[in-house]
Design a protein around this motif. Sequence first.
Motif, PDB file in Angstrom:
ATOM      1  N   ARG A 181     -12.034  -2.074  -7.947  1.00 32.87           N
ATOM      2  CA  ARG A 181     -11.262  -2.103  -6.714  1.00 32.87           C
ATOM      3  C   ARG A 181      -9.773  -2.364  -6.950  1.00 32.87           C
ATOM      4  O   ARG A 181      -8.924  -1.693  -6.375  1.00 32.87           O
ATOM      5  N   CYS A 221      -1.837   0.918   8.145  1.00 38.95           N
ATOM      6  CA  CYS A 221      -2.690   1.931   7.503  1.00 38.95           C
ATOM      7  C   CYS A 221      -3.270   2.911   8.504  1.00 38.95           C
ATOM      8  O   CYS A 221      -3.378   4.101   8.231  1.00 38.95           O
ATOM      9  N   TYR A 273     -11.046  -1.869   7.995  1.00 39.02           N
ATOM     10  CA  TYR A 273      -9.594  -1.748   7.896  1.00 39.02           C
ATOM     11  C   TYR A 273      -9.122  -1.542   6.457  1.00 39.02           C
ATOM     12  O   TYR A 273      -9.759  -2.019   5.521  1.00 39.02           O
ATOM     13  N   TYR A 274      -7.992  -0.872   6.337  1.00 35.54           N
ATOM     14  CA  TYR A 274      -7.334  -0.741   5.044  1.00 35.54           C
ATOM     15  C   TYR A 274      -6.052  -1.567   5.075  1.00 35.54           C
ATOM     16  O   TYR A 274      -5.465  -1.765   6.143  1.00 35.54           O
ATOM     17  N   THR A 327      -5.574   5.489   3.357  1.00 34.62           N
ATOM     18  CA  THR A 327      -6.946   5.109   3.048  1.00 34.62           C
ATOM     19  C   THR A 327      -7.103   5.029   1.532  1.00 34.62           C
ATOM     20  O   THR A 327      -6.133   5.150   0.789  1.00 34.62           O
ATOM     21  N   LYS A 328      -8.345   4.865   1.094  1.00 34.41           N
ATOM     22  CA  LYS A 328      -8.661   4.814  -0.331  1.00 34.41           C
ATOM     23  C   LYS A 328      -8.072   6.022  -1.079  1.00 34.41           C
ATOM     24  O   LYS A 328      -7.727   5.909  -2.258  1.00 34.41           O
ATOM     25  N   TYR A 343      -6.538  -1.052  -0.233  1.00 37.99           N
ATOM     26  CA  TYR A 343      -7.935  -1.508  -0.326  1.00 37.99           C
ATOM     27  C   TYR A 343      -8.552  -1.588   1.065  1.00 37.99           C
ATOM     28  O   TYR A 343      -7.859  -1.625   2.075  1.00 37.99           O
ATOM     29  N   PHE A 344      -9.886  -1.622   1.078  1.00 40.05           N
ATOM     30  CA  PHE A 344     -10.676  -1.626   2.313  1.00 40.05           C
ATOM     31  C   PHE A 344     -11.205  -3.038   2.561  1.00 40.05           C
ATOM     32  O   PHE A 344     -11.633  -3.712   1.623  1.00 40.05           O
ATOM     33  N   THR A 345     -11.158  -3.508   3.791  1.00 36.01           N
ATOM     34  CA  THR A 345     -11.641  -4.866   4.057  1.00 36.01           C
ATOM     35  C   THR A 345     -12.259  -5.007   5.450  1.00 36.01           C
ATOM     36  O   THR A 345     -12.007  -4.173   6.332  1.00 36.01           O
TER      37      THR A 345
END
Length: 203
Positions: free
Chosen positions: A66, A142, A86-87, A148-149, A80-82
């Motif tokens: 990650r 974001c 959400y990013y 995004t990723k 990163y995604f959380t």
Amino acid sequence: MNLNLNNKLPREFYVRDTLTVARELLGKIFVRILDGKILAGRIIETEAYIAGEDESAHSSRGKTKRNATMFEEGGLLYVYFTYGMYYCSNVVTNEKGKGDAVLLRSIEPLEGIEIFAQNRFGKTEITGKEKRNLLSGPGKICMAYKLTKAEDGTDLLGDEIFILDASTVPENKMVQTTRIGISKSKELPWRFYEKDNPYVSRK
DNA sequence: ATCAAGATTACCT
DNA sequence: GGTAATCTTGATA
């Protein structure tokens, strides 16, 4: 809004002490060219995350799949995604292998406001209150910029996502305080924002 | 394999 | 001010 798109911050800006970069990013213009349209806003709130001394940095326990981008050279985008939905976007700082980054916490919208509004609220006409809510948080940024990723690891010296130089926020208009939304290393005063700016994510 | 936490946000009282 | 939503990740076994 007349932006000089050739005025990008150079690599040397990012490859420096992380707290210095977090401070000096205030006032700079974060830009994405998306579908040929310019999305731009003024960075007004940041937080530093520094490997080693900082338990809340993703990089504090070494490199993982990650956080790999955090260990790259300064000047890359770490996304990163959380919370399952959400990013959050960060600017990688310092030398390759360090694991430092600066979280973009709030941005004052400048250009592409109808596109930001479409991405955030599904409409192009917004009120003043909604405008202040457009980019005032890391997840909101974001959503509005469509980060995004897929954008993780993007070089900010490229021609899609980059940061333009602009006048630095002076010391007397800068507030330094503790960071928001973390449970470890809460005492570190590594959050910076522009004093009295209505777009700050939270007092 | 399992599990708790998470650099958040929107909506409720 | 409080909390639900939602799921990836990293840690532990």
